[in-house]
Design an enzyme around this catalytic site. Structure first.
Site: not given
Ligand code: CO8
Length: 257
Positions: A64, A109, A112, A132
């Site tokens: 998400a 997500g 999921e 999460e």
């Molecule tokens: N949301 C928003 N932006 C994201 C997300 C995300 N989940 N993942 C990556 N991005 C963005 C980064 O912020 C970055 O943007 P910018 O260039 O503007 O800084 C761009 O994508 C590229 O990402 P990275 O530079 O971080 O790339 P890396 O190769 O260094 O890392 C990763 C890749 C490991 C995937 C890293 O981006 C990461 O850890 N992302 C987040 C992963 C995460 O925690 N996902 C779970 C989110 S919680 C969720 O999904 C809950 C679902 C249920 C919702 C229920 C609602 C109530």
């Protein structure tokens, strides 16, 4: 659609989530559009199988949208969570098989959405996680419910409590992925699986999915009652007549025009 593209390849719909700048993170627009796209392709008689994938070579869906979630209060989160759950139910309840072609990160997500699909094919670079808890949250789009049903309670608990990433090979080993292939073969392999399903009777496929889905929440006795009812009802269809007759006549069945 702003965040998706949809192609129809000979009866197979390919829905691509297209926000590569944020690794295809899912905001409320993606939730709404993905739900609509699954509904539209399910209703489209020319479509027999649906494939969901992510744009680019790095991510299926990295979760998400964390930036959007950082601005939410509990009420907003409830709406976002419920809308996301409705979208995953549209996928799971589709009478047409939905294959996740997982081309990289499937996190939170994203994992999921893949769990709601009926089949999951991963590229070798795919990474799965329910991270999460690292954000002080829990899965909200079915992770605590579908992951244990697919990989078993023990492994699901480990993934959800540690939030650690697992490789495509590990996902295959625990039954989370149906197959693992090189990234450049992901599309071809997903289409091949879709084509192999398309050869079979559409009613039989829909009833198989309905029986598997409904049965996972039932006691075995009730599941068997439901299965035999669905089995017997197919005997009234032209499709079953064609399948049985084709076998006796030693020819391939023709289920679709
Ligand atoms: N949301 C928003 N932006 C994201 C997300 C995300 N989940 N993942 C990556 N991005 C963005 C980064 O912020 C970055 O943007 P910018 O260039 O503007 O800084 C761009 O994508 C590229 O990402 P990275 O530079 O971080 O790339 P890396 O190769 O260094 O890392 C990763 C890749 C490991 C995937 C890293 O981006 C990461 O850890 N992302 C987040 C992963 C995460 O925690 N996902 C779970 C989110 S919680 C969720 O999904 C809950 C679902 C249920 C919702 C229920 C609602 C109530």
């Amino acid at each position: 659609m702003q965040t998706l593209s949809i192609q129809n390849e000979n009866g197979i719909a390919i829905i691509t989530i297209n926000r590569p700048d944020v690794l295809n993170a899912v905001n409320d627009v993606v939730v709404a559009e993905l739900g609509q796209a699954v509904q539209n392709t399910t209703d489209d008689e020319s479509i027999g199988v649906i494939i969901i994938t992510g744009a680019g070579e790095k991510a299926f869906v990295a979760g998400a949208d964390i930036k959007a979630m950082s601005k939410m209060n509990a009420e907003d989160a409830l709406t976002f969570g419920q809308n996301g759950q409705k979208m995953t139910m549209l996928i799971e309840d589709s009478p047409k098989p939905v294959i996740a072609a997982i081309n990289g990160f499937a996190l939170g997500g994203g994992c999921e959405i893949a769990l709601a699909c009926h089949l999951r094919i991963a590229s070798e670079n795919a990474i799965f996680s329910q991270p999460e808890v690292k954000l002080g949250l829990i899965p909200g789009w079915g992770g605590t419910q579908r992951l244990p049903r697919i990989v078993g309670k023990g492994k699901a608990t480990e993934m959800i409590l540690t939030g650690e990433m697992i490789s495509a090979d590990e996902a295959y080993r625990i039954g989370l992925a149906n197959a693992v292939v090189p990234l450049n073969e992901l599309s071809k392999t997903s289409l091949k699986m879709a084509e192999s399903i398309l050869k079979n009777g559409p009613n039989a496929i829909a009833q198989s999915l309905a029986s598997i889905n409904a049965g996972s929440g039932l006691q075995i006795k009730h599941g068997l009652e439901m299965e035999v009812k669905n089995f017997s009802e197919l005997f009234g269809t032209d499709e079953a007549k064609e399948g049985l007759t084709a076998f006796i006549e030693k020819r391939p069945p023709k289920f679709r025009s």
